[in-house]
Write an enzyme that holds these catalytic residues in place. Structure first.
Site, PDB file in Angstrom:
ATOM      1  N   SER A 178      10.206  32.173 -57.533  1.00  0.00           N
ATOM      2  CA  SER A 178       9.070  32.694 -56.802  1.00  0.00           C
ATOM      3  C   SER A 178       9.461  33.202 -55.420  1.00  0.00           C
ATOM      4  O   SER A 178      10.176  34.180 -55.301  1.00  0.00           O
ATOM      5  CB  SER A 178       7.996  31.609 -56.727  1.00  0.00           C
ATOM      6  OG  SER A 178       6.733  32.166 -56.507  1.00  0.00           O
ATOM      7  N   LYS A 202      10.108  33.710 -61.933  1.00  0.00           N
ATOM      8  CA  LYS A 202       8.672  33.550 -61.715  1.00  0.00           C
ATOM      9  C   LYS A 202       8.260  34.593 -60.681  1.00  0.00           C
ATOM     10  O   LYS A 202       8.334  34.368 -59.483  1.00  0.00           O
ATOM     11  CB  LYS A 202       8.364  32.126 -61.248  1.00  0.00           C
ATOM     12  CG  LYS A 202       6.899  31.754 -61.348  1.00  0.00           C
ATOM     13  CD  LYS A 202       6.117  32.272 -60.188  1.00  0.00           C
ATOM     14  CE  LYS A 202       4.655  31.944 -60.299  1.00  0.00           C
ATOM     15  NZ  LYS A 202       3.904  32.479 -59.145  1.00  0.00           N
ATOM     16  N   ASP A 217      19.063  43.715 -53.082  1.00  0.00           N
ATOM     17  CA  ASP A 217      18.743  45.140 -53.237  1.00  0.00           C
ATOM     18  C   ASP A 217      19.136  45.965 -52.021  1.00  0.00           C
ATOM     19  O   ASP A 217      19.498  47.144 -52.143  1.00  0.00           O
ATOM     20  CB  ASP A 217      17.245  45.316 -53.487  1.00  0.00           C
ATOM     21  CG  ASP A 217      16.867  45.098 -54.944  1.00  0.00           C
ATOM     22  OD1 ASP A 217      17.739  44.676 -55.719  1.00  0.00           O
ATOM     23  OD2 ASP A 217      15.693  45.339 -55.301  1.00  0.00           O
TER      24      ASP A 217
END
Length: 561
Positions: free
Chosen positions: A291, A316, A302
């Site tokens: 999460s 999640k 990224d």
């Protein structure tokens, strides 16, 4: 009885009103077209079931069943659960301040929280809680322990403990008060200027504690950083954005959400005025990273800010919002959107086990809240993962958790080490060793404590074959040294010892020690620059269960007591 009838009458009137109103709208009318069936079933049960029923309980059960058909994270929270969830989100609760695990049928103190009532009274790691307010704790569940030790601030609770080396039990009269749980339990500098920062949960104070920890690490000489997000179940979305923003240039994309209504196309960017962007950095993840922690790992990966090391995270990637219900009826938590990393990949993994307990380790709030992951086994999707590209053009995978740039399997515990942990023997041995070798004796090497440790294990009924004992010698000594360090210096000292043989951390640290600027970590992870470092470490052992993250080692623990 009169109250129940009034409750049912009001409920039925409300349901009929909703049905009539929604019938005026073709789309919504279809949604509520079966309300008459529900009402009829409720009537039949109320009038004909073999024993009298509790209408409020029936309605709550119906609501819970309805939400369980959606996904594991959508649920109804009764008033008590709602209040408890808000306490955990704030990083505080009212209790006596001990982390407890279950060992040999009894709750055992894993660690008293520094500054809490239990710590001040002198409870110690390894104390076995045998009674609470005169009631035996044999075969207590963690919920039983929590219910017994929690209470209103200022109230008293009597706790009887059995301690290694004492012939008699000890009883403590503890006064409950508000306890604050640290989102960052420790941070310190390791060899080569590699800073280590453990982020355990994304509660309301995570960003502030991060800033203080980074300042402390700089002052202690850190020149690079390992951010450990292993077994971090998540927490608040805004804290995930702020933590990621602590390492990214202002204005950088961190995460976006896509859903219905007001959740469509929301984007969150870094807004820290003085981020740490120069240090080479690695992020540690595993299957318990979930999460909010996946948001941070995904953003740093990224945007090519950090090398991600470890095992694929939980996956999640859904957003939960809390919708408080009128009066004292609690709240409904609903999944309203999915998270997407800056490259556009989804964190969420499909195939979750239906009916899993969605409240386990949940950290949410009443607005833009990110639920912690349910601790159920991840099911890998059968479809091949989609490929995405980082800001610098590196390929990353989407569609189910964060896949590390450098995959390193966690080391594991063999059967003897598992028994040592399960029975709390390392804690007990540490107390015995410290009694015979009081500080300031240096932390013993494994070879120094081994003869006494083997005698202790034999006295506890552990008499394995000699070859099995030698196979796990290093690990058993490591666990004992960790607990001796904890007694002498707290959780940070225990973590330092655990990191000495932590394959995931050592791989990340080896790369960071050779990196000069942030971007170096990616080239070093590809060109075999850590071969020499790896050659100096022992080969991983083949054992039965995952090695614990370097933190208090309870197998089944409940920190909020």
């Amino acid at each position: 009885m009169i109250q129940r009838r009034i409750f049912v009458a009001v409920l039925l009137a409300a349901l009929f009103a909703v049905g009539w109103w929604s019938g005026r709208d073709g789309g919504r009318g279809e949604l509520y077209s079966n309300l008459d069936t529900f009402i009829e079933v409720l009537h039949k049960v109320q009038e004909n079931y073999v024993t009298p029923v509790d209408p409020p309980r029936m309605v709550r059960g119906a609501i819970q069943g309805m939400l369980q058909t959606l996904d594991p994270y959508s649920q109804y929270l009764d008033p008590k659960e709602y209040a408890s969830l808000k306490d955990v989100t704030r990083g505080s609760f009212t209790g006596v301040g001990i982390e407890v695990g279950l060992r040999d049928r009894f709750p055992t103190v894993i660690a008293p929280l520094e500054g809490g009532p239990a710590w001040e009274a002198g409870l110690q790691t390894g104390d076995v809680i045998v009674r609470v307010d005169g009631r035996s704790t044999a075969d207590f569940s963690l919920d039983d322990v929590s219910n017994a030790l929690r209470g209103t601030s200022g109230s008293h609770v009597k706790v009887a403990i059995a301690r290694e080396g004492d012939s008699d039990e000890r009883e403590f009269d503890l006064v409950r008060r508000e306890i604050n749980v640290a989102s960052i339990p420790y941070a310190f500098v390791t060899a080569g200027g590699v800073g280590y920062l453990r982020l355990a949960r994304f509660s309301e104070d995570a960003d502030g504690r991060l800033a203080k920890a980074l300042t402390s690490l700089r002052g202690a000489g850190a020149t690079s950083l390992v951010l450990d997000l292993r077994s971090d179940p998540g927490g608040l979305l805004d804290q995930a954005v702020d933590v990621a923003g602590g390492f990214l240039p202002r204005g950088s994309a961190v995460v976006s959400t896509r859903g219905r209504g007001t959740t469509v196309g929301q984007s969150y960017t870094a807004h820290n005025g003085r981020p740490e962007t120069a240090w080479p950095m690695a992020v540690l993840v595993d299957e318990g990273t979930a999460s909010a922690s996946e948001i941070v790992a995904g953003a740093l990966q990224d945007l090519d800010r950090a090398l991600v090391v470890g095992e694929t995270s939980f996956g999640k990637g859904s957003v939960q919002n809390l919708f408080p219900l009128p009066g004292e009826a609690g709240a409904v938590k609903l999944t309203t959107a999915l998270y997407y990393t800056p490259s556009g990949r989804s964190i969420h993994r499909g195939g979750r086990v239906a009916g899993a307990d969605p409240l386990a380790d949940d950290d949410d709030d009443d607005d833009e809240a990110d639920s912690a992951a349910v601790r159920v086994p991840a099911t890998r999707d059968s479809a091949p993962a989609a490929l995405f590209h980082t800001a610098a053009g590196r390929t990353v995978r989407g569609g189910g958790g964060i896949t590390p740039d450098v995959v390193v399997k966690s080391d594991t515990l063999g059967p003897l080490a598992m028994a040592l942990e399960r029975r709390g023997l390392a804690l007990r041995f540490a107390r015995r060793w410290d009694t015979a070798h009081p500080a300031p004796d240096p932390l013993p090497a494994e070879a120094t404590l081994w003869p006494e440790l083997t005698r202790f294990l034999e006295s506890e009924g552990m008499r394995p074959p000699a070859d099995s004992l030698m196979l796990e010698r290093q690990r058993l000594g490591e666990l004992a040294r960790r607990e001796i360090a904890r007694r002498r210096g707290g959780d940070a000292a225990a973590a330092r010892v655990a990191l000495e043989h932590d394959e995931v951390f050592q791989r990340a640290a080896a790369i960071l020690r050779r990196a000069h600027v942030a971007g170096d970590v990616f080239a070093l992870s590809r060109d075999g620059a850590t071969t020499a470092d790896a050659a100096t470490r022992p080969a991983p052992r083949r054992e039965a269960a995952k090695r614990p993250v370097p933190k208090p080692p309870a197998r089944r623990t409940h920190p909020n007591l």
